[in-house]
Design an enzyme around this catalytic site. Structure first.
Site, PDB file in Angstrom:
ATOM      1  N   LYS A 114      13.732  77.795  13.118  1.00 21.85           N
ATOM      2  CA  LYS A 114      12.947  77.772  14.352  1.00 21.85           C
ATOM      3  C   LYS A 114      11.461  77.543  14.086  1.00 21.85           C
ATOM      4  O   LYS A 114      10.771  76.901  14.883  1.00 21.85           O
ATOM      5  CB  LYS A 114      13.184  79.059  15.145  1.00 21.85           C
ATOM      6  CG  LYS A 114      14.611  79.222  15.641  1.00 21.85           C
ATOM      7  CD  LYS A 114      14.794  80.507  16.414  1.00 21.85           C
ATOM      8  CE  LYS A 114      16.228  80.638  16.935  1.00 21.85           C
ATOM      9  NZ  LYS A 114      17.215  80.735  15.874  1.00 21.85           N
TER      10      LYS A 114
ATOM     11  N   HIS B 230      19.280  89.892  25.744  1.00 21.50           N
ATOM     12  CA  HIS B 230      18.862  88.562  25.293  1.00 21.50           C
ATOM     13  C   HIS B 230      20.045  87.641  25.043  1.00 21.50           C
ATOM     14  O   HIS B 230      19.913  86.628  24.361  1.00 21.50           O
ATOM     15  CB  HIS B 230      17.995  88.642  24.030  1.00 21.50           C
ATOM     16  CG  HIS B 230      16.863  89.606  24.142  1.00 21.50           C
ATOM     17  ND1 HIS B 230      15.859  89.483  25.076  1.00 21.50           N
ATOM     18  CD2 HIS B 230      16.580  90.740  23.449  1.00 21.50           C
ATOM     19  CE1 HIS B 230      15.007  90.478  24.946  1.00 21.50           C
ATOM     20  NE2 HIS B 230      15.423  91.257  23.973  1.00 21.50           N
TER      21      HIS B 230
ATOM     22  N   ARG C 180      24.428  72.618  16.843  1.00 20.46           N
ATOM     23  CA  ARG C 180      25.861  72.918  16.855  1.00 20.46           C
ATOM     24  C   ARG C 180      26.374  72.782  18.282  1.00 20.46           C
ATOM     25  O   ARG C 180      25.610  72.518  19.211  1.00 20.46           O
ATOM     26  CB  ARG C 180      26.102  74.361  16.373  1.00 20.46           C
ATOM     27  CG  ARG C 180      25.293  75.390  17.182  1.00 20.46           C
ATOM     28  CD  ARG C 180      25.634  76.812  16.820  1.00 20.46           C
ATOM     29  NE  ARG C 180      24.674  77.774  17.299  1.00 20.46           N
ATOM     30  CZ  ARG C 180      24.609  78.266  18.525  1.00 20.46           C
ATOM     31  NH1 ARG C 180      25.451  77.837  19.446  1.00 20.46           N
ATOM     32  NH2 ARG C 180      23.708  79.166  18.860  1.00 20.46           N
TER      33      ARG C 180
END
Length: 739
Positions: A154, A273, A331
């Site tokens: 990230k 989350h 993915r």
């Protein structure tokens, strides 16, 4: 779709190309170069559960043989039974099985598989695993390792996007992980901040930190959770946007340089989350915004030479309307079925085709937009305990029937165990309709008919979400559940709502009583066909004494899954009448009896009639720990009752047996495990003085951490658990004695 692909290939390539290709396929040899031109005939799925089953379904439709891998915990799982072959790869912990890349590659070689599909999670975003597959001559059904490396990290992906001019949320994406530096960077960004692992997904390791005092514990906890889930513990920091929407774009590329997007999905409704309801396309989005978002996602994919399935995630500030790049998942996403529903394509088939070297079957202008779709994730979890994951046996599992507009993606069947080792998702319910309103009606109906018993689930909560006026209007954002918590959770202090809930439960208990009696009556009649005179006197026709009707007493304990603070007991007097109906009366004042007619339709299904209204109900009963558990479904309602003893049928009102429930009571101040799990850290010693809310120990289950805190100020006593110890749900951990 295969015929469409052939036509398009003929348009894109001349006859000479096909002659060359045909010649190559006719000269198969053992060389690596020639092997890469051959089509996949056997594929290993390096995953488990619903995604493994879903990939196998497409593979089998294409005539491709399938290989499953499994841990000790999954030996009898549905994905193992569904595969043509299955290979054992290790013990239950993921790091020793589903994260063991060398064991998975060895399984592929051993079974002669030519390709490996990683699914989602586990090794799906590991560039090392993708490289290992290619090094061993296996086709990795996913993007190139370089793209996984660039976009799977990230921090690296944000640097790439920043260089490309894509807006980024202010934050720290560096490689230096010294805790003091990170704390300093957090201070510069300004609280609240979001702590997030640089690898992986699914909300694992994410923490919202409100102040500098919380930073260290949150940072260390995020690192531990990231390491347990993804094997990498590096962290990034971002400014936390207070009113965001989570909108992501499905992209797809082939090995010929073609990249397109398949519209966006809104995944804003989340808990812990993690997404629980996703939909496509995103509601209340203008076409210009949709187009701009899609183009940005395609540009991001092209910047890293991307091919196969991927998702570019954006966070949208609902205040300013600005969108920011969040991350790219290299993915297939959990929620890919909603995209499949609105574009009419099988994305797993696309993945395999791209891995075979074929071009995408359509171009951007040919991508249709067919109505609207929702996905609801059905989890084994305890909603009143903050959505903590639950474990146990699926004693009853009856999903809704599937159709062209209703899909159930699942990896379990009745009798399976939801393990503490893996994600607690039971199934994904996916529905579509000609528009959002039509799809939402279907979602509500299917949720009401989706039956699970044996573990607590979030189905009732999903129903409340789908019924909420703001959700119906498409006004969603990531704090939806928190913002509307008063509407979504039962407040025992709300007397009006508490009474309504209680009355509904009592009515349902009445139906349970009638159905249990009718089922026993039917069982007796079926065992003694044509011998009405031998029926027990309680069920005899006519009554064995003139002007007398036998009765019995039944006591049911109501398990209210939205208010676990206390149980309610219903005591009924049940009279079997000469017309075959049941008169069910309660001891409560101002509660008149109900006459119920119950007809057994099939095993667990009944038609009941009371007060002029008839309805279908379903009943499931099973025994656990010397307690009979009874679940009832009718309409949109699901209730769970308990009964200690079997029903005592007596021909004398004076001979009645009441159930006595034994409630295991712990001394005041005892803290019990909120879930089954592993003790990963003990923060104090026995006898320590603690303050109210002070962390005492950390539990981990299904790769999520939970901090157990002191309920009030005092001294810790009886703390005997240690790091590395397994504990069961509700087992005592320690007690706190006040000063």
């Amino acid at each position: 779709m295969a015929s469409m692909a052939t036509i398009l290939r003929r348009k894109l390539h001349d006859n000479r190309h096909f002659l060359i290709q045909k010649r190559l396929f006719s000269l198969e040899s053992s060389s690596h170069d020639t092997k890469t031109t051959s089509r996949i005939e056997k594929i290993l799925i390096a995953n488990r559960g619903e995604i493994a089953c879903r990939i196998m379904r497409t593979a089998k439709r294409l005539g491709i043989r399938t290989v499953a891998v499994y841990s000790d915990a999954d030996r009898d799982s549905l994905h193992v039974k569904s595969a043509d072959e299955a290979v054992h790869i290790g013990p239950p912990p993921a790091r020793l099985s589903y994260l063991n890349g060398s064991a998975i590659v060895e399984a592929a070689i051993r079974t002669g598989a030519q390709a490996i599909h990683p699914g989602y999670g586990f090794l799906s975003e590991s560039s090392d695993f993708a490289t290992l597959c290619e090094d061993k001559g296996l086709t990795f059904v996913g993007p190139p390792a370089s793209a996984i490396r660039d976009m799977g990290d990230k921090s690296a992906s944000k640097r790439i996007m920043g260089a490309a001019g894509v807006p980024l949320v202010p934050g720290y994406h560096g490689s230096e992980q010294d805790i003091e530096l990170m704390k300093s960077e957090a201070d510069k960004i300004g609280y609240p901040i979001l702590i997030k692992p640089t690898h992986g997904g699914g909300g694992k390791g994410m923490r919202i930190v409100q102040s500098t005092n919380e930073f260290v514990d949150s940072f260390l906890g995020a690192q531990r959770e990231a390491a347990a889930s993804f094997g990498i513990n590096t962290i990034l920091l971002e400014k936390y946007i207070t009113k965001p929407r989570h909108i992501e774009v499905q992209i797809f590329g082939d090995k010929h340089g073609n990249v397109l997007h398949l519209y966006e999905r809104d995944c804003s409704v989340q808990r812990r989350h993690q997404k629980i309801i996703e939909e496509a396309p995103a509601p209340n989005v203008m076409n210009d915004f949709r187009s701009h978002l899609g183009q940005a996602a395609v540009s991001a994919a092209k910047a890293v030479g991307y091919h196969n399935a991927g998702t570019v995630e954006f966070i949208v500030d609902t205040v300013s309307g600005q969108f920011y790049f969040m991350e790219m998942n290299t993915r297939l996403q959990v929620e890919h079925p909603v995209t499949e529903m609105i574009v009419g394509q099988d994305l797993v088939e696309w993945q395999i085709s791209v891995a075979n070297g074929e071009p995408l079957p359509i171009n951007q202008s040919q991508v249709p937009l067919l109505g609207h779709a929702f996905e609801a994730r059905i989890y084994a979890e305890n909603v009143p305990k903050g959505f903590l994951p639950a474990t146990g046996v699926l004693h009853h599992y009856r999903p809704v029937p599937v159709s062209p507009t209703v899909r159930v993606e699942t990896g379990v069947e009745q009798g399976d165990t939801v393990s503490m080792h893996y994600d607690p998702m039971i199934a994904k319910l996916v529905v579509s309709g000609e528009n959002r309103a039509a799809a939402l009606v279907k979602l509500k109906d299917c949720l009401s008919k989706f039956q699970v018993a044996g573990v607590p689930t979030n189905i009732n909560f999903l129903q409340k979400l789908a019924d909420h006026r703001a959700f119906e209007n498409g006004n969603v954002e990531t704090h939806f559940i928190e913002h509307y918590k008063d509407d979504l959770f039962t407040d025992p202090n709300n007397l009006t709502r508490a009474k309504e809930t209680y009355d509904n439960a009592r009515f349902s208990a009445t139906l349970v009583a009638a159905c249990l009696c009718e089922k026993e009556h039917s069982a007796i009649k079926s065992s003694l066909p044509g011998t009405n005179g031998l029926l027990p006197i309680w069920y005899s026709h006519p009554p064995f004494r003139a002007h007398y009707q036998a009765s019995c007493t039944m006591e049911l304990e109501w398990e209210n899954e939205y208010d676990g603070s206390s149980s309610k007991f219903f005591t009924f007097s049940i009279t079997y009448q000469s017309d075959g109906n049941y008169l069910i009366e309660t001891e409560e004042v101002n509660s008149p009896g109900l006459e119920v007619k119950a007809t057994l339709l099939h095993d667990q299904d009944f038609r009941v009639e009371t007060d002029g209204v008839s309805m279908d109900v379903s009943l499931s009963a099973y025994s656990k720990d010397k307690i009979k558990h009874i679940h009832l479904w009718h309409g949109s309602h699901h209730y769970h009752f308990r009964q200690k003893l079997e029903l005592d049928l007596s021909d004398d009102n004076e001979i009645q047996q009441k159930t006595n429930f034994e409630t295991a009571l712990h001394p005041p101040g005892t803290v019990v495990a909120p879930m089954a799990g592993l003790v990963v850290k003990v923060l104090v010693t026995d006898g320590t003085k603690v303050e109210e809310g002070q962390p005492i120990l950390v539990l981990e289950a299904m790769k999520m951490e939970h901090v157990v805190k002191a309920p009030f100020t005092g001294h810790v006593h009886g703390l005997q658990v240690t790091a590395g110890q397994q504990v069961s749900d509700s087992s005592p951990l320690f007690s706190v004695k006040g000063e």
